[in-house]
Write an enzyme that holds these catalytic residues in place. Sequence first.
Site, PDB file in Angstrom:
ATOM      1  CD  GLU A  93      -2.617  -1.128   2.626  1.00  0.00           C
ATOM      2  OE1 GLU A  93      -3.114  -2.188   2.992  1.00  0.00           O
ATOM      3  OE2 GLU A  93      -2.743  -0.070   3.264  1.00  0.00           O
ATOM      4  CB  CYS A 106       2.963   7.583   2.909  1.00  0.00           C
ATOM      5  SG  CYS A 106       3.243   6.350   4.172  1.00  0.00           S
ATOM      6  CB  CYS A 113       6.201  -5.221   9.356  1.00  0.00           C
ATOM      7  SG  CYS A 113       7.436  -4.466  10.440  1.00  0.00           S
ATOM      8  CB  CYS A 117       3.834  -2.432  16.453  1.00  0.00           C
ATOM      9  SG  CYS A 117       5.587  -2.085  16.244  1.00  0.00           S
ATOM     10  CB  CYS A 120       1.079  -1.737  13.350  1.00  0.00           C
ATOM     11  SG  CYS A 120       1.570  -1.679  11.630  1.00  0.00           S
ATOM     12  CB  CYS A 334       0.368   1.569   5.503  1.00  0.00           C
ATOM     13  SG  CYS A 334       0.383   2.597   4.053  1.00  0.00           S
TER      14      CYS A 334
HETATM   15  N1  SAH Z   1       7.990   0.521  10.565  1.00  0.00           N
HETATM   16  C1  SAH Z   1       8.176   1.908  10.603  1.00  0.00           C
HETATM   17  C2  SAH Z   1       7.471   2.651   9.500  1.00  0.00           C
HETATM   18  C3  SAH Z   1       6.127   2.154   9.109  1.00  0.00           C
HETATM   19  S1  SAH Z   1       4.856   2.349  10.313  1.00  0.00           S
HETATM   20  C4  SAH Z   1       7.775   2.458  11.959  1.00  0.00           C
HETATM   21  O1  SAH Z   1       7.203   1.723  12.744  1.00  0.00           O
HETATM   22  O2  SAH Z   1       8.089   3.610  12.214  1.00  0.00           O
HETATM   23  C5  SAH Z   1       4.527   4.076  10.122  1.00  0.00           C
HETATM   24  C6  SAH Z   1       3.962   4.774  11.342  1.00  0.00           C
HETATM   25  O3  SAH Z   1       2.580   4.407  11.531  1.00  0.00           O
HETATM   26  C7  SAH Z   1       4.678   4.430  12.630  1.00  0.00           C
HETATM   27  O4  SAH Z   1       4.912   5.600  13.383  1.00  0.00           O
HETATM   28  C8  SAH Z   1       3.682   3.518  13.297  1.00  0.00           C
HETATM   29  O5  SAH Z   1       3.912   3.460  14.664  1.00  0.00           O
HETATM   30  C9  SAH Z   1       2.378   4.146  12.895  1.00  0.00           C
HETATM   31  N2  SAH Z   1       1.185   3.313  13.043  1.00  0.00           N
HETATM   32  C10 SAH Z   1       1.041   2.002  12.775  1.00  0.00           C
HETATM   33  N3  SAH Z   1      -0.215   1.595  13.039  1.00  0.00           N
HETATM   34  C11 SAH Z   1      -0.890   2.689  13.458  1.00  0.00           C
HETATM   35  C12 SAH Z   1      -2.217   2.920  13.892  1.00  0.00           C
HETATM   36  N4  SAH Z   1      -3.115   1.933  13.943  1.00  0.00           N
HETATM   37  N5  SAH Z   1      -2.557   4.169  14.252  1.00  0.00           N
HETATM   38  C13 SAH Z   1      -1.657   5.194  14.213  1.00  0.00           C
HETATM   39  N6  SAH Z   1      -0.386   5.035  13.826  1.00  0.00           N
HETATM   40  C14 SAH Z   1       0.010   3.801  13.462  1.00  0.00           C
HETATM   41 FE1  SF4 Z   2       6.228  -2.803  11.524  1.00  0.00          FE
HETATM   42 FE2  SF4 Z   2       3.902  -1.627  11.938  1.00  0.00          FE
HETATM   43 FE3  SF4 Z   2       5.646  -1.797  13.915  1.00  0.00          FE
HETATM   44 FE4  SF4 Z   2       6.140  -0.136  11.851  1.00  0.00          FE
HETATM   45  S1  SF4 Z   2       4.473   0.036  13.335  1.00  0.00           S
HETATM   46  S2  SF4 Z   2       7.566  -1.587  12.838  1.00  0.00           S
HETATM   47  S3  SF4 Z   2       5.221  -1.338  10.189  1.00  0.00           S
HETATM   48  S4  SF4 Z   2       4.645  -3.522  12.911  1.00  0.00           S
END
Ligand code: SAH
Ligand code: SF4
Length: 347
Positions: A93, A106, A113, A117, A120, A334
């Site tokens: 995406e 973006c 991944c 987290c 996410c 994403c």
């Molecule tokens: N892996 C990298 C970049 C991709 S995630 C990282 O974690 O930084 C991009 C951003 O989206 C990160 O700051 C992540 O913490 C945030 N993110 C992921 N899921 C989210 C959600 N459900 N609501 C708000 N931010 C989110």
């Molecule tokens: Fe991976 Fe999502 Fe964590 Fe970024 S926020 S490191 S994309 S699991």
Amino acid sequence: MSGLIDVKSLDEAELRELILSLGMKAFRAEQIFSWLHKGVHSFEEMKNIAKSDRELLLQKCYISFCEIEKKLISEYDGTVKYLFRLCDGEYVESVLMKYHHGYSMCISTQVGCKMGCTFCATGLGGFRRNLTPSEMLAQITEAQIDNNIRISNVVLMGMGEPLDNFENVMKFLSLISSPKGVGIGQRHISVSTCGLVDRILQLADMKPQFTLSVSLHAPNDAIRSKTMPINKRWNVDSLLSACRLYANATRRRISFEYSLIKGVNDTAECAKELAEKLRGMLCHVNLIPVNTVAENGYACSNRQQTELFKNILLQKGIQSTVRRTLGADINASCGQLRMKNIQSINS
Ligand code: SAH
Ligand code: SF4
């Protein structure tokens, strides 16, 4: 693609070497580079390249591109979310946003991944593979063609952990900044990481010009380890000391991402603890209302709590902004669209 060279991942010097090794004239390299970065899908489209040369290229190389599988346009703000299909049938995406200063894209750096987290959607889906430099580039060129625009800013904040795909991401950054290609300089690029401390230290030595965003989301290990498994490898203290070192080495401001999750990390105590830990660092905190993902049941903090959190940071001298959420009606964070697509394919 087995045995064939991913020609769009080559930089200008590598492409010249290839062209010469195929017995073609050196000046062809610049022409081919320019076509690839305009986003052509085939050698046939390279109108000023002789047919015999195109056939040579076809025997040795392939052009990696992505196709628009789905496209959602936000009714609120025109944000466009793409689901791209890659050459091997995987999906990623990307999100195109319009700001007063131009278009920002973006992009994803991995299919899925490994970092897991809990808030996410990408993390919940697991890891499939790294993207090549050309696949990162293709997300940009495809969106430029689709909208007949020039993209001026790039954020590596889509699916995947950029620093877990380090070499390919660094190659992509050098390709995208080439004036003979898309021409987006490093100062118009942000790279976001969940906190791979070894890579942050490596970057500090390289002194890059892009903005480093660090997804912090918690002021202490008790909270961070619950939502971000990477914290068990590198805890908050080790991450923040790497960030201090990075900011001092590069003289560039670090951007901390902090998604506010109701009742988890949004209390006044959390704000005070965060301010204390960031004191004196060249940094900025972006407060983002967490996007609810169906699987985890997290809710975003209300406006009052968000303002309170921000004001505590500001009072303690930490720069902080509440980010507006773009594309709220199209699940613009994403990972959500890919998961839905996989679910609908499987059902
Ligand atoms: N892996 C990298 C970049 C991709 S995630 C990282 O974690 O930084 C991009 C951003 O989206 C990160 O700051 C992540 O913490 C945030 N993110 C992921 N899921 C989210 C959600 N459900 N609501 C708000 N931010 C989110
Ligand atoms: Fe991976 Fe999502 Fe964590 Fe970024 S926020 S490191 S994309 S699991």
